[in-house]
Design a protein around this motif. Structure first.
Motif, short mmCIF file in Angstrom:
data_model
loop_
_atom_site.label_atom_id
_atom_site.label_comp_id
_atom_site.label_asym_id
_atom_site.label_seq_id
_atom_site.Cartn_x
_atom_site.Cartn_y
_atom_site.Cartn_z
N GLY A 81 26.49 41.75 20.86
CA GLY A 81 25.30 41.48 21.64
C GLY A 81 25.40 40.23 22.49
O GLY A 81 24.41 39.79 23.06
N ASP A 82 26.58 39.65 22.61
CA ASP A 82 26.79 38.43 23.40
C ASP A 82 27.16 38.84 24.83
O ASP A 82 28.33 38.97 25.18
CB ASP A 82 27.88 37.59 22.76
N LYS A 83 26.15 39.03 25.66
CA LYS A 83 26.36 39.52 27.04
C LYS A 83 27.10 38.49 27.90
O LYS A 83 27.93 38.86 28.73
CB LYS A 83 25.03 39.86 27.70
N ALA A 84 26.83 37.21 27.70
CA ALA A 84 27.47 36.17 28.50
C ALA A 84 28.98 36.15 28.25
O ALA A 84 29.78 36.07 29.19
CB ALA A 84 26.86 34.80 28.20
N GLN A 85 29.39 36.22 26.99
CA GLN A 85 30.81 36.24 26.65
C GLN A 85 31.47 37.51 27.17
O GLN A 85 32.59 37.48 27.67
CB GLN A 85 31.01 36.12 25.13
N ALA A 86 30.77 38.63 27.06
CA ALA A 86 31.32 39.89 27.55
C ALA A 86 31.53 39.83 29.06
O ALA A 86 32.56 40.29 29.57
CB ALA A 86 30.38 41.03 27.19
N GLU A 87 30.56 39.26 29.77
CA GLU A 87 30.68 39.14 31.22
C GLU A 87 31.85 38.25 31.60
O GLU A 87 32.64 38.59 32.49
CB GLU A 87 29.38 38.58 31.79
N ALA A 88 32.01 37.13 30.92
CA ALA A 88 33.13 36.21 31.21
C ALA A 88 34.47 36.89 30.93
O ALA A 88 35.42 36.76 31.72
CB ALA A 88 32.99 34.95 30.37
N SER A 89 34.54 37.63 29.84
CA SER A 89 35.80 38.32 29.50
C SER A 89 36.11 39.42 30.51
O SER A 89 37.27 39.62 30.87
CB SER A 89 35.72 38.90 28.10
N LEU A 90 35.10 40.13 30.95
CA LEU A 90 35.32 41.18 31.95
C LEU A 90 35.79 40.59 33.28
O LEU A 90 36.65 41.16 33.95
CB LEU A 90 34.06 42.02 32.15
N ILE A 91 35.23 39.45 33.66
CA ILE A 91 35.67 38.79 34.89
C ILE A 91 37.14 38.40 34.78
O ILE A 91 37.93 38.59 35.71
CB ILE A 91 34.77 37.57 35.20
N GLU A 92 37.54 37.87 33.62
CA GLU A 92 38.95 37.51 33.40
C GLU A 92 39.85 38.75 33.42
O GLU A 92 40.96 38.71 33.94
CB GLU A 92 39.12 36.75 32.09
N ALA A 93 39.37 39.85 32.85
CA ALA A 93 40.15 41.09 32.86
C ALA A 93 40.34 41.59 34.28
O ALA A 93 41.44 42.03 34.65
CB ALA A 93 39.46 42.15 32.00
N ILE A 94 39.28 41.53 35.07
CA ILE A 94 39.38 41.98 36.47
C ILE A 94 40.39 41.12 37.22
O ILE A 94 41.23 41.64 37.97
CB ILE A 94 37.99 41.94 37.14
N LYS A 95 40.34 39.81 37.02
CA LYS A 95 41.32 38.91 37.66
C LYS A 95 42.74 39.28 37.23
O LYS A 95 43.67 39.29 38.03
CB LYS A 95 41.03 37.46 37.29
N GLY A 96 42.91 39.58 35.93
CA GLY A 96 44.22 39.95 35.43
C GLY A 96 44.75 41.22 36.06
O GLY A 96 45.92 41.30 36.45
N TYR A 97 43.89 42.23 36.19
CA TYR A 97 44.34 43.48 36.79
C TYR A 97 44.59 43.32 38.29
O TYR A 97 45.46 43.99 38.85
CB TYR A 97 43.34 44.61 36.53
N GLN A 98 43.87 42.42 38.94
CA GLN A 98 44.15 42.13 40.35
C GLN A 98 45.51 41.46 40.51
O GLN A 98 46.24 41.73 41.46
CB GLN A 98 43.03 41.28 40.95
N GLU A 99 45.86 40.59 39.57
CA GLU A 99 47.19 39.97 39.57
C GLU A 99 48.27 41.02 39.36
O GLU A 99 49.32 41.00 40.02
CB GLU A 99 47.29 38.90 38.50
N VAL A 100 48.02 41.93 38.43
CA VAL A 100 48.99 43.01 38.17
C VAL A 100 49.17 43.86 39.42
O VAL A 100 50.29 44.19 39.81
CB VAL A 100 48.53 43.88 36.97
N LYS A 101 48.05 44.19 40.06
CA LYS A 101 48.10 45.01 41.27
C LYS A 101 48.85 44.29 42.39
O LYS A 101 49.68 44.89 43.09
CB LYS A 101 46.69 45.35 41.74
N ALA A 102 48.61 43.00 42.55
CA ALA A 102 49.28 42.22 43.59
C ALA A 102 50.78 42.11 43.34
O ALA A 102 51.58 42.17 44.26
CB ALA A 102 48.66 40.82 43.67
N GLU A 103 51.15 41.97 42.07
CA GLU A 103 52.58 41.84 41.75
C GLU A 103 53.31 43.18 41.82
O GLU A 103 54.50 43.21 42.06
CB GLU A 103 52.74 41.23 40.36
N TYR A 104 52.59 44.28 41.60
CA TYR A 104 53.24 45.58 41.61
C TYR A 104 53.55 45.96 43.05
O TYR A 104 54.50 46.51 43.40
CB TYR A 104 52.35 46.64 40.95
#
Length: 127
Positions: A104-127
């Motif tokens: 039920g911790d929406k703030a932590q979930a939002e922060a983690s999702l933002i980090e995941a999106i950044k990570g996948y953007q890095e993966v996409k850029a490197e691929y």
């Protein structure tokens, strides 16, 4: 007799290892093509963004969890050795987001999702 016993044990170990590797390889049919990997990267990033949007819009937790699960499944299909570390980190952020949604911790979930999106953007850029 002792020599025969050693041969039997060696053969038993050899056959058991051989059957174990065949079982482990049975789940993997073939390697993903570059197009499939690119689609998996794009799918994981898109589903992560969709999960973040659903979380911000106040969607039901089950919907957000389903989107996170889909992103993690897409992430598992990214089979490029040089991207493995970044993919694993992004998937770890998805796992944290999933745990936070369940608690039920929406703030932590939002922060983690933002980090995941950044990570996948890095993966996409490197691929």
């Amino acid at each position: 007799m002792k020599f025969l016993k050693q041969i039997v044990i060696a053969l038993a170990v050899t056959f058991s290892i051989g059957s174990f590797t065949q079982v482990m390889a049975a789940g993997k049919i073939e390697n993903a093509t570059p197009e499939e990997v690119a689609a998996s990267i794009a799918g994981a990033a898109q589903k992560s963004e969709d999960a973040l949007a659903a979380l911000k819009n106040g969607e039901a937790d089950e919907t957000v969890l389903e989107l996170i699960k889909g992103a993690r499944q897409d992430s598992k299909r990214i089979e490029v050795g040089r991207l493995d570390v970044k993919r694993t980190r992004a998937a770890g952020h998805l796992k944290k987001a999933r745990r936070a949604v369940r608690k039920g911790d929406k703030a932590q979930a939002e922060a983690s999702l933002i980090e995941a999106i950044k990570g996948y953007q890095e993966v996409k850029a490197e691929y």
